[in-house]
Design an enzyme around this catalytic site. Structure first.
Site, PDB file in Angstrom:
ATOM      1  N   LYS A   1       0.823   5.494  -6.663  1.00 10.39           N
ATOM      2  CA  LYS A   1       0.704   4.057  -6.916  1.00 10.39           C
ATOM      3  C   LYS A   1       0.139   3.820  -8.313  1.00 10.39           C
ATOM      4  CE  LYS A   1      -1.622  -0.169  -5.320  1.00 10.39           C
ATOM      5  NZ  LYS A   1      -2.511  -0.770  -4.284  1.00 10.39           N
TER       6      LYS A   1
ATOM      7  N   LYS B   1      -3.521   7.150  -6.794  1.00  7.77           N
ATOM      8  CA  LYS B   1      -3.361   5.870  -7.489  1.00  7.77           C
ATOM      9  C   LYS B   1      -4.043   5.939  -8.849  1.00  7.77           C
ATOM     10  CE  LYS B   1      -4.750   0.992  -6.826  1.00  7.77           C
ATOM     11  NZ  LYS B   1      -5.351   0.037  -5.873  1.00  7.77           N
TER      12      LYS B   1
ATOM     13  N   ASP C   1      -7.752   1.596  -0.011  1.00  6.88           N
ATOM     14  CA  ASP C   1      -7.700   2.021  -1.408  1.00  6.88           C
ATOM     15  C   ASP C   1      -9.130   2.336  -1.849  1.00  6.88           C
ATOM     16  OD1 ASP C   1      -5.160   0.835  -0.937  1.00  6.88           O
ATOM     17  OD2 ASP C   1      -4.926   0.399  -3.075  1.00  6.88           O
TER      18      ASP C   1
END
Length: 320
Positions: free
Chosen positions: A256, A220, A152
């Site tokens: 996400k 995300k 991430d």
């Protein structure tokens, strides 16, 4: 449809070309976007459909600890909870992943001991992203070498907001390359925009396209470390982006939302957004995740209520 970016080959050849493309994207109707997100949030599901949604949401959670006080013991406990969220009911699904800092990847990997739960690691000087490129890449490589299944990363919001779109694109490309292991396999890459700092919906749309063009496996919303994190509106916008990207390229990208999603009711609203915007194909943890650890406890309590008719209360679940 073949998976190809050929139609966008010229877009990233220069900063000016990328700027023209991004500023040529349709402007976002903020009022319409928020109204649609709010309308979809009123949908109600009950009984068996609700039970299915709860289990689906549990299976989509990246169970996360990203604190300076993280210890190996805490990571091992979190990993155990990811595998058996409710130790009294082994029918409870596992979570999708455990997300930790790079130095805790090996601990999480060992604790999971082959369970079907991914190990995700933040990287690139999370959460601010204020570091030189070699530091960001080393951060990524360390996590991948330790066994991370997913990375991430955070974009440089300063570069993006200054209009340095090609720099943002090239950072993502470089991190994508750093995710590749010597054997040719690669960790999946989630690209965090920190939507609360991007100021406008148009910027979120542009960041989404940069991430997708650069090879993100997921886009995300947030780090969870700022005041404004995932919202139904910004998530809806990103779901529209991945839907449109797949329609044009055949390449599927995950989404996400992270931060601020705390209740079962919240989670179900987001699942409705996914189904109604991107479609049923995204309703798996391969393509949709929740970055929301506190959400799991509420899902577990609601699951217990559906199965027993009694609401067990917060003492029923562990405090992470």
């Amino acid at each position: 449809m073949p998976t190809t970016l050929t139609a966008f080959a010229d877009v990233t050849t220069s900063d000016s070309a990328l700027r023209r493309f991004l500023h040529g994207l349709p402007g976002v109707d903020a009022v319409g976007l928020e109204a649609r997100a709010a309308a979809l949030g009123t949908r109600s599901i009950k009984t068996t459909a609700k039970a299915y949604a709860i289990d689906l949401a549990i299976s989509m959670i990246d169970l996360t600890t990203l604190e300076g006080a993280d210890t190996p013991g805490k990571v091992r406990a979190l990993s155990a909870k990811a595998v058996h969220p409710d130790p009294t009911d082994r029918t409870t699904p596992m979570t999708a992943a455990v997300c930790v800092y790079p130095d805790m990847v090996a601990t999480a990997k060992a604790a999971l001991n082959g369970a079907d739960v991914k190990v995700a690691s933040v990287a690139t000087a999370f959460p601010a992203g204020r570091a030189a490129l070699p530091v960001k890449l080393a951060d990524t490589r360390d996590a991948v070498a330790a066994g991370a299944d997913e990375i991430d990363m955070v974009i440089d919001r300063g570069a993006f907001l200054a209009g340095r779109y090609l720099d943002t694109y090239e950072l993502i490309r470089a991190v994508k390359e750093a995710c590749v292991r010597p054997d040719g396999t690669a960790a999946r890459l989630k690209v965090i925009f920190e939507t609360g700092e991007l100021s406008t919906y148009d910027n979120i749309r542009r960041a989404s396209w940069i991430g997708m063009l650069a090879g993100a496996d997921f886009i995300k919303t947030s780090t969870g470390k700022v005041g404004v994190n995932a919202t139904p509106a910004n998530t809806l916008l990103m779901l529209e982006a991945v839907r449109d990207f797949k329609a044009q390229t055949g390449i599927q990208i995950g989404v996400k939302p992270a931060g601020g999603i705390r209740t079962t009711k919240d989670a179900i609203k987001f699942l409705v957004l996914v189904n109604e915007t991107a479609g049923e194909e995204w309703l798996t943890n391969q393509w949709f995740r929740f970055g929301a650890s506190s959400l799991l406890n509420d899902l577990l309590m609601q699951r217990q209520k559906l199965s027993t008719g009694r609401y067990s209360g917060p003492d029923y679940v562990t405090v992470d």
